[in-house]
Every structure is written in C-alpha cells, then in structure tokens.
Design an enzyme around this catalytic site. Structure first.
Site, PDB file in Angstrom:
ATOM      1  N   LYS A  85      10.224 -33.853  23.153  1.00  0.00           N
ATOM      2  CA  LYS A  85      10.684 -33.099  24.322  1.00  0.00           C
ATOM      3  C   LYS A  85      10.157 -31.684  24.299  1.00  0.00           C
ATOM      4  CE  LYS A  85      15.005 -35.214  25.694  1.00  0.00           C
ATOM      5  NZ  LYS A  85      16.441 -35.036  25.883  1.00  0.00           N
ATOM      6  N   CYS A  86       9.805 -31.285  23.091  1.00  0.00           N
ATOM      7  CA  CYS A  86       9.283 -29.967  22.818  1.00  0.00           C
ATOM      8  C   CYS A  86       8.063 -29.604  23.648  1.00  0.00           C
ATOM      9  CB  CYS A  86       8.804 -29.989  21.361  1.00  0.00           C
ATOM     10  SG  CYS A  86       9.658 -28.802  20.408  1.00  0.00           S
ATOM     11  N   LEU A  87       7.265 -30.618  23.977  1.00  0.00           N
ATOM     12  CA  LEU A  87       5.922 -30.299  24.459  1.00  0.00           C
ATOM     13  C   LEU A  87       5.744 -30.527  25.940  1.00  0.00           C
ATOM     14  CD1 LEU A  87       4.122 -31.966  21.460  1.00  0.00           C
ATOM     15  CD2 LEU A  87       4.476 -29.557  21.801  1.00  0.00           C
TER      16      LEU A  87
END
Lengths: 115, 129, 117
Positions: free
Chosen positions: A113-115
């Site tokens: 989800k970070c990216l």
C-alpha cells in the site's frame, strides 16, 4: 480474533487469496487461472494482456520484486520496444494500473500500500 | 529558515533516536524552521502505538509526540506497510484485516513511502533518527 | 528532485534492514528522486553473490539485479569494509565502484540527503 479466509474455486479446489483477491501463495498460480482473475477485474483478455501478465510474472520470479510502474515500463521497453514499453499502452490494457492488475492476474502478491 | 523532513526509524526502547528526534523538532520550531513531515518508518512506527503503557515515572513517547503535534500542527505520518508488519493498525486497517482492536490513532496518520517521497521534494533537509 | 545516498550497513537476512533499504531506494526513484547506494561496514556482505536466502525471505541478490530497472545504477562500496569482510578476489553480485574513506566522504557530501539502513 482470527484472520478471515478468502479463496476462489479452481478445478474444484479452493485457492487461498487475500481480501482483494490476490493469491496468498504465488507458487499455486497456474495460467488457466488467468481468465478467472481477469473476470474479477472486468478485463477481456487479449494476447496483449497475456504478454504483460507473463512478463510481470517472469520479472517477479527473476528478481523477487514486483515491478513498480516505472520499472515495468523500462523493462518492457528493453525487451519489446517503446510501443509497448510506455505507460499509456499499459494503462489502456490495465485501467486500474498494471502494477495493481497485471500482478493480480499473474498470481503475485498485492503491491504494498506504501507505493 | 529552511524546510525539514524528519525520518524516525529507531525503536522507542532500543535507542534514544526517538527522544532525540523530538528534541530536534522542538528546536527547529523554536528557530522558526518548517517541518514538512515527521515520518515514522521501520521500528520507528512503534512511537505511534497507542497501546504503549510505560510506568508513570517513565517517558511516554506517544504522548510526547501527540503533545508536540498539538502545539505545532506538525504532520506525524506513519508508513502503513511498516506499521502493519509490526502490528500498529489504524481503525480502518484493523477492520479490513479482521482484527477487533486498533492502536494507531489521530493525530498520527497513515501514508506510504509514495507520500513521503512526494513531500520530500519540498524539503531542504532530511534528518534521520 | 534530490540525490539520496542510501547507506546499507547491515548484512542481508539479518532482520529486514537490508530488505527495507532496497524497498526505500526503489520507492525513491519511483517518485522522482535520484538514488545512489553505498555499501559500508557489514553492508558490504550484501554484495557477496550466491547467497541462499533463509526460507521465506526474498533473495537479496536477485533484488539487487533489478536495481537498473528502478534507475539505480550508481552503486559504491567502502574498500576498507570490503577488505575486512569479503574474501580477496571475490566477485561481486552486481557491479559496484570501490571507494576509499575519502571517496566515501566525497560521495556523502555530494548528495542532498543521506539515509542509513
């Protein structure tokens, strides 16, 4: 307090996925699953889709890394030239983003989800 | 007057990085600099764990960061992947994953490295603790 | 756009610091920054090829080889650290430029930001 279990049925057996439908174990993937996964994503598979799905999976197997958009564009351009190695072409094939959708069809884990 | 991004990667109890970060941030504010973000990454996400409950005569870094935010409105941002990995979950994450408790509360907010790097373009300096 | 030097100072497969360092570096270039990687101290062990990852961990060597696709092609290592930790004449898993202590200082001074893993 347990992890909810999700799966889809393939050849009469359940294949474990996460809530969004990505395979939990990428080694369980088989090419025949792709039409099922494509249907979940409302994608009508063409040869062009297959080419990208296979490419993304091979990238993951070779580099233990899911390709982010820019890396995918660069890698595809290196192999298939700029007509296919560009974000417009890939975005047309996978409207929600190739990093998200091609990876799902290729049986790879959900991108962070970070990216 | 400069703009800073602060990156906290150290865990609350294994080093003084977190405490040093807070002191540094307080000094930056006194010196009239701008802090674009305090981004908690790797074990730094533990600073956002609302379930942290040290004895009353020991510092509580979660509370200290919350107080700092209240005084200065500095964005306190936690990497969603690093946090989930370590069991620091917002209400939304917890519900999605099927847990009946959550421990990441406002003013801490969750984003990803994408947002950290996007904001970093505006900062003159990046300091890691 | 900034140049970020990512310092890798831990061996691969000892916790997830080495993995986090690569994740961080790859995300940085995906969002418009330039990255150079410096392997220092115990981090030079990441350059030793043919390591088998412990079960369940991703292969660090494979991931290093993906770096060019993420526009990360400037890799450096500290020769002092390498002397202490790599066997003489050992071939590196990926191409990296050796730097003396002065070279390391210069590299760090020339970058806008430094992050250590």
């Amino acid at each position: 307090m347990t992890d909810p279990v999700y799966s889809f049925s393939f050849n009469g057996k359940p294949v474990a996925t996460d809530k969004a439908g990505y395979l939990l174990d990428h080694t369980q993937w088989q090419e025949d699953m792709v039409p099922l996964l494509a249907e979940q994503e409302n994608i009508s598979l063409t040869d062009a889709h297959w080419e990208v799905v296979r490419f993304v999976r091979n990238f993951y197997l070779e580099y233990d890394t899911s390709p982010a958009m820019r890396a995918l564009v660069k890698a595809i351009a290196a192999k298939h030239g700029p007509e296919k190695g560009n974000s417009r072409y890939l975005q047309r094939l996978f409207p929600k983003g190739p990093a998200k959708q091609a990876t799902k069809l290729a049986g790879l884990p959900k991108p962070a989800k970070c990216l | 007057m400069a703009r800073y991004s602060i990156l906290v990667t150290s865990s609350p109890f294994t080093s003084n990085g977190g405490a040093n970060a807070l002191a540094y941030c307080q000094q930056l504010v006194r010196d009239n600099h701008t802090i674009d973000q305090v981004f908690f990454y790797q074990d730094g996400v533990f600073h956002a764990n609302a379930f942290m409950h040290p004895p009353s005569d020991e510092p509580n870094s979660v509370k200290q960061w919350v107080a700092f935010h209240e005084q200065t409105n500095t964005p306190l941002v936690v990497c969603i992947t690093a946090a989930a990995r370590r069991g620091v979950l917002s209400q939304q994450e917890a519900e999605e994953l099927g847990y009946n408790a959550y421990n990441l509360l406002p003013p801490f907010s969750q984003t990803g490295l994408s947002d950290f790097f996007t904001k970093l373009h505006d900062s003159d300096n990046l300091v890691q603790f | 756009m900034a140049t970020i030097t990512v310092r890798m100072t831990t061996p691969p497969y000892q916790g997830i610091s080495a993995q986090d360092g690569l994740d961080f570096a790859m995300a940085a270039t995906n969002y418009g920054h330039e990255v150079q990687i410096l392997f220092e101290g115990e981090g030079v062990a990441q350059l030793a090829g043919q390591l088998t990852p412990p079960t369940g961990m991703k292969s660090h060597t494979k991931r290093l080889k993906a770096l060019p696709f993420f526009d990360i092609e400037e890799l450096y290592y500290c020769t002092q650290s390498a002397q202490a930790r790599l066997t003489d004449g050992q071939s590196l898993a990926v191409a990296a430029e050796p730097l003396s202590a002065d070279g390391v200082k210069e590299l760090m001074n020339s970058s806008d930001h430094i992050v250590t893993f």
